[in-house]
Design a protein around this motif. Sequence first.
Motif, mmCIF file in Angstrom:
data_model
loop_
_atom_site.group_PDB
_atom_site.id
_atom_site.type_symbol
_atom_site.label_atom_id
_atom_site.label_comp_id
_atom_site.label_asym_id
_atom_site.label_seq_id
_atom_site.Cartn_x
_atom_site.Cartn_y
_atom_site.Cartn_z
ATOM 1 N N ARG A 1 3.028 10.231 -4.543
ATOM 2 C CA ARG A 1 3.799 9.150 -5.160
ATOM 3 C C ARG A 1 4.238 8.119 -4.126
ATOM 4 O O ARG A 1 4.227 6.912 -4.390
ATOM 5 C CB ARG A 1 5.017 9.739 -5.876
ATOM 6 C CG ARG A 1 5.876 8.705 -6.583
ATOM 7 C CD ARG A 1 6.872 9.356 -7.499
ATOM 8 N NE ARG A 1 7.590 8.346 -8.261
ATOM 9 C CZ ARG A 1 8.306 8.615 -9.332
ATOM 10 N NH1 ARG A 1 8.403 9.845 -9.771
ATOM 11 N NH2 ARG A 1 8.938 7.661 -9.973
ATOM 12 N N LEU A 2 4.621 8.573 -2.938
ATOM 13 C CA LEU A 2 5.055 7.655 -1.887
ATOM 14 C C LEU A 2 3.905 6.765 -1.432
ATOM 15 O O LEU A 2 4.116 5.593 -1.082
ATOM 16 C CB LEU A 2 5.602 8.467 -0.712
ATOM 17 C CG LEU A 2 6.291 7.687 0.409
ATOM 18 C CD1 LEU A 2 7.453 6.867 -0.139
ATOM 19 C CD2 LEU A 2 6.770 8.634 1.491
ATOM 20 N N THR B 1 1.298 5.640 -3.324
ATOM 21 C CA THR B 1 1.019 4.573 -4.294
ATOM 22 C C THR B 1 2.180 3.594 -4.411
ATOM 23 O O THR B 1 1.974 2.413 -4.679
ATOM 24 C CB THR B 1 0.667 5.172 -5.667
ATOM 25 O OG1 THR B 1 1.664 6.128 -6.074
ATOM 26 C CG2 THR B 1 -0.685 5.878 -5.605
ATOM 27 N N GLU B 2 3.417 4.059 -4.194
ATOM 28 C CA GLU B 2 4.545 3.124 -4.129
ATOM 29 C C GLU B 2 4.335 2.118 -2.994
ATOM 30 O O GLU B 2 4.594 0.919 -3.153
ATOM 31 C CB GLU B 2 5.846 3.885 -3.887
ATOM 32 C CG GLU B 2 6.419 4.572 -5.118
ATOM 33 C CD GLU B 2 7.694 5.338 -4.785
ATOM 34 O OE1 GLU B 2 8.007 5.485 -3.576
ATOM 35 O OE2 GLU B 2 8.367 5.788 -5.726
ATOM 36 N N THR B 3 3.859 2.610 -1.858
ATOM 37 C CA THR B 3 3.648 1.760 -0.691
ATOM 38 C C THR B 3 2.523 0.758 -0.941
ATOM 39 O O THR B 3 2.630 -0.423 -0.568
ATOM 40 C CB THR B 3 3.324 2.632 0.534
ATOM 41 O OG1 THR B 3 4.400 3.552 0.753
ATOM 42 C CG2 THR B 3 3.135 1.782 1.772
ATOM 43 N N GLU C 1 1.631 -0.418 -3.817
ATOM 44 C CA GLU C 1 2.141 -1.396 -4.783
ATOM 45 C C GLU C 1 3.010 -2.430 -4.084
ATOM 46 O O GLU C 1 2.936 -3.633 -4.379
ATOM 47 C CB GLU C 1 2.936 -0.662 -5.870
ATOM 48 C CG GLU C 1 3.239 -1.505 -7.102
ATOM 49 C CD GLU C 1 4.543 -2.260 -6.972
ATOM 50 O OE1 GLU C 1 4.674 -3.343 -7.582
ATOM 51 O OE2 GLU C 1 5.436 -1.770 -6.256
ATOM 52 N N ASP C 2 3.831 -1.985 -3.134
ATOM 53 C CA ASP C 2 4.647 -2.918 -2.350
ATOM 54 C C ASP C 2 3.760 -3.882 -1.561
ATOM 55 O O ASP C 2 4.044 -5.084 -1.479
ATOM 56 C CB ASP C 2 5.537 -2.149 -1.368
ATOM 57 C CG ASP C 2 6.729 -1.504 -2.049
ATOM 58 O OD1 ASP C 2 7.087 -1.935 -3.161
ATOM 59 O OD2 ASP C 2 7.304 -0.565 -1.471
ATOM 60 N N GLY D 1 4.033 6.682 -8.838
ATOM 61 C CA GLY D 1 4.273 5.797 -7.713
ATOM 62 C C GLY D 1 4.014 4.340 -8.045
ATOM 63 O O GLY D 1 4.717 3.447 -7.560
ATOM 64 N N TYR D 2 3.030 4.091 -8.861
ATOM 65 C CA TYR D 2 2.711 2.711 -9.235
ATOM 66 C C TYR D 2 3.684 2.141 -10.267
ATOM 67 O O TYR D 2 4.094 0.990 -10.183
ATOM 68 C CB TYR D 2 1.293 2.637 -9.806
ATOM 69 C CG TYR D 2 0.202 2.593 -8.758
ATOM 70 C CD1 TYR D 2 0.223 1.645 -7.734
ATOM 71 C CD2 TYR D 2 -0.873 3.484 -8.804
ATOM 72 C CE1 TYR D 2 -0.788 1.593 -6.781
ATOM 73 C CE2 TYR D 2 -1.888 3.435 -7.861
ATOM 74 C CZ TYR D 2 -1.839 2.493 -6.850
ATOM 75 O OH TYR D 2 -2.827 2.440 -5.903
ATOM 76 N N GLY E 1 6.598 3.918 -11.720
ATOM 77 C CA GLY E 1 7.956 4.422 -11.823
ATOM 78 C C GLY E 1 8.117 5.279 -13.061
ATOM 79 O O GLY E 1 7.481 5.047 -14.099
#
Length: 435
Positions: free
Chosen positions: A259-260, A262-264, A266-267, A359-360, A362
């Motif tokens: 998850r971390l 894909t969050e990164t 996306e940022d 991650g993308y 939420g």
Amino acid sequence: MALALAVMAVLWAGVPRAEAATSISTVAEELRRNPVYVDPAMSAQLPPTEAAELSRQIKDADKPLFIAVLPADQPTRNLFTDLRTATGVTGAYAVRLGDRFDARADASVLPRTAVRNLVTSVQGEDARTQLADFTDRALVTMRGSAPAGWDGVERGGTVSTTALITAGAVLVASGAGAYALVRRGRSRREAEQQAALEKLRVVVDEDITAYGEELDRLDFHPAEAGADDAMRADYERALDSYDQAKQYMAEARRPEDVRLVTETLEDGRFSLARLAARREGRPLPERRPPCFFDPRHGPSVADEEWTPPGGAPRRVPVCAADRIRLADGLDPQIREVATDGGRRPYWDAGPAYGPWAGGYFGGGLLPGLLAGTLLGSMMATPSYAAAYGAGYGDFGGYEGGDVSGADFSPADFGDFGMGGGFGGGDFGGGDFGGF
């Protein structure tokens, strides 16, 4: 002078002093030995005999339920988070604070909605009835097993004869079989998680590669004419996201670690969108989730209605290209991944893709986006929460009763961004801190 000091000392000795709040460490130490702790000042609310009966009921049910009865002036700031950290055991924690009551739980033990409903159902009851009713209802709903430290231990720290006889009988009857069964269960779970991680690794590596190719195609140099500090900052964040995503994936050990990553990513793509807008003189884009059909398409530009095959219509975030396709009656470009039955859209590829999608998009967006899909249906079941956590991508490293120490997420524990407090100071009373 000496006489005056002596008189002052006598007078001071006669002034009632406020009792110090019960130490969280003291409460946690007692809860590790016994599921029910009653502060000595609160024994009138739950007498020792009734506390012992409640404790026996919890132990017999073999569930990780912790109950504390504390004075009304106990500080509430970070109480649940601090108590969970100090106790160090995955479970459900209920606190009676004077005449107020509230609870929190790790998502692998009780989903947030269940905690909220259980707390609401006992509001307004007297202490004995409230704690008994909450215990009865929670034990039916909870997952997980009681921590091993409770076995046969009474509040005074002595082991009862009955408990010793029972423990001996169990050991003789089962020998090492029970231990082997637990070991097999944990080994199976670890093997399943590793298999899920390897599936995700292929997909995430594709995402990272696609993002790297975007950076390679980017026609920008920090020293070029017209570049300003804001553009350079966006560019630097985009580059940092690429390096961080690769590092996070290299360090991933469990599916939820993805998850971390894909969050990164996306940022990073949002930083690229801001950079493009600055260079072209357009208004800066608002922060929106990525394209639902394929997050590699970048940030979405609008929400459009879409109906999956055999499903109900819903509004999903779409990129500019897929928005045009939908308007023209064409199919969007959907991200497909490999499955045992061939390539399928990621939302029909199984539960392992929960962390990736979480991650993308939420956790808050996913229920509506995935309603009626295979992944969405799995996420809505108790078995998914038990295996993967209730956070739409949080697999949860520990089951109920496991000793996790401080290794837990306050968000997963159910503190709802309030830092462990009771609704910002409003403990119970129907307003449970953003439930």
